[in-house]
Design a protein around this motif. Structure first.
Motif, PDB file in Angstrom:
ATOM      1  N   ASP A  27       0.791  -1.232   0.000  1.00 14.16           N
ATOM      2  CA  ASP A  27       0.000   0.000   0.000  1.00 14.16           C
ATOM      3  C   ASP A  27       0.827   1.289   0.000  1.00 14.16           C
ATOM      4  N   ALA A  28       2.120   1.209  -0.300  1.00 14.38           N
ATOM      5  CA  ALA A  28       2.952   2.414  -0.252  1.00 14.38           C
ATOM      6  C   ALA A  28       3.475   2.823  -1.626  1.00 14.38           C
ATOM      7  N   HIS A  29       2.732   2.508  -2.661  1.00 10.65           N
ATOM      8  CA  HIS A  29       3.146   2.888  -4.016  1.00 10.65           C
ATOM      9  C   HIS A  29       3.407   4.392  -4.121  1.00 10.65           C
ATOM     10  N   HIS A  30       2.601   5.187  -3.434  1.00  7.96           N
ATOM     11  CA  HIS A  30       2.744   6.646  -3.463  1.00  7.96           C
ATOM     12  C   HIS A  30       4.075   7.116  -2.873  1.00  7.96           C
ATOM     13  N   VAL A  31       4.678   6.316  -2.024  1.00  6.85           N
ATOM     14  CA  VAL A  31       5.983   6.669  -1.437  1.00  6.85           C
ATOM     15  C   VAL A  31       7.093   6.478  -2.471  1.00  6.85           C
ATOM     16  N   TYR A  32       6.982   5.422  -3.262  1.00  5.11           N
ATOM     17  CA  TYR A  32       8.072   5.045  -4.173  1.00  5.11           C
ATOM     18  C   TYR A  32       7.942   5.620  -5.577  1.00  5.11           C
ATOM     19  N   ALA A  33       6.731   5.889  -6.034  1.00  4.42           N
ATOM     20  CA  ALA A  33       6.528   6.402  -7.392  1.00  4.42           C
ATOM     21  C   ALA A  33       7.312   7.690  -7.667  1.00  4.42           C
ATOM     22  N   PRO A  34       7.374   8.652  -6.740  1.00  2.91           N
ATOM     23  CA  PRO A  34       8.136   9.874  -7.024  1.00  2.91           C
ATOM     24  C   PRO A  34       9.650   9.639  -7.197  1.00  2.91           C
ATOM     25  N   HIS A  35      10.107   8.450  -6.825  1.00  2.00           N
ATOM     26  CA  HIS A  35      11.525   8.129  -6.952  1.00  2.00           C
ATOM     27  C   HIS A  35      11.799   7.251  -8.164  1.00  2.00           C
ATOM     28  N   GLY A  36      10.796   7.151  -9.064  1.00  2.00           N
ATOM     29  CA  GLY A  36      10.985   6.446 -10.322  1.00  2.00           C
ATOM     30  C   GLY A  36      10.474   5.019 -10.349  1.00  2.00           C
ATOM     31  N   PHE A  37       9.958   4.522  -9.249  1.00  2.00           N
ATOM     32  CA  PHE A  37       9.445   3.156  -9.243  1.00  2.00           C
ATOM     33  C   PHE A  37       8.122   3.089  -9.998  1.00  2.00           C
ATOM     34  N   THR A  38       7.961   2.024 -10.781  1.00  2.00           N
ATOM     35  CA  THR A  38       6.736   1.767 -11.534  1.00  2.00           C
ATOM     36  C   THR A  38       6.355   0.302 -11.334  1.00  2.00           C
ATOM     37  N   SER A  39       5.178  -0.055 -11.797  1.00  2.00           N
ATOM     38  CA  SER A  39       4.809  -1.469 -11.817  1.00  2.00           C
ATOM     39  C   SER A  39       5.753  -2.193 -12.759  1.00  2.00           C
ATOM     40  N   LEU A  40       5.880  -3.490 -12.572  1.00  2.00           N
ATOM     41  CA  LEU A  40       6.766  -4.281 -13.422  1.00  2.00           C
ATOM     42  C   LEU A  40       6.347  -4.161 -14.883  1.00  2.00           C
TER      43      LEU A  40
END
Length: 145
Positions: free
Chosen positions: A113-126
């Motif tokens: 549930d923490a996608h919003h934490v990582y998305a700004p750092h360039g993380f995306t779904s596989l």
């Protein structure tokens, strides 16, 4: 109220490992019940970061990495009383600016549930989830206890 500045250390001697272990093994769904010996082996084999406010550790992140091509980011948390103040983002910025991690080809993580934490750092779904496989043993800590 403005958040206090976060200082970050990757020196194991600086980390409050008792607090980190207690939080992970008692408060997180992914590490609940983890034996202390397992935690200590995990820390010894990883690159760990602690986030501190006024000398107290309030955040943690662990990377399993070769520090050349790949890392798995895990065990990331900010203590509940300190959430929502930008500390997780500051910790991520620091980690990925580290010279040994800035040029990694691939960094992966798993989050519920923490996608919003990582998305700004360039993380995306596989991009190609069908290529990934896992051997998942959700009850391994119960067996080890």
């Amino acid at each position: 109220m403005q958040a206090s500045e976060l200082t970050i250390s990757s020196r194991i001697a600086d980390l409050d490992l008792d607090m980190v272990y207690a939080f992970l093994s008692q408060e997180t769904p992914w590490a609940k019940g983890m034996p202390r010996a397992t935690f200590e082996r995990a820390v010894a084999g990883s690159l760990c970061f602690g986030g501190f406010v006024d000398g107290k550790q309030i955040a943690f992140a662990r990377l399993i990495t070769d520090e050349a091509t790949f890392a798995y980011l895990c065990d990331v948390f900010v203590l509940p009383a300190y959430r929502g103040q930008g500390y997780a983002s500051a910790l991520m910025k620091h980690i990925f600016a580290s010279p040994s991690l800035a040029s990694l080809r691939r960094v992966v993580l798993v989050t519920t549930d923490a996608h919003h934490v990582y998305a700004p750092h360039g993380f995306t779904s596989l991009a190609n989830p069908e290529r990934y496989m896992e051997l998942h043993r959700p009850d391994v800590y119960r067996a080890a206890g």
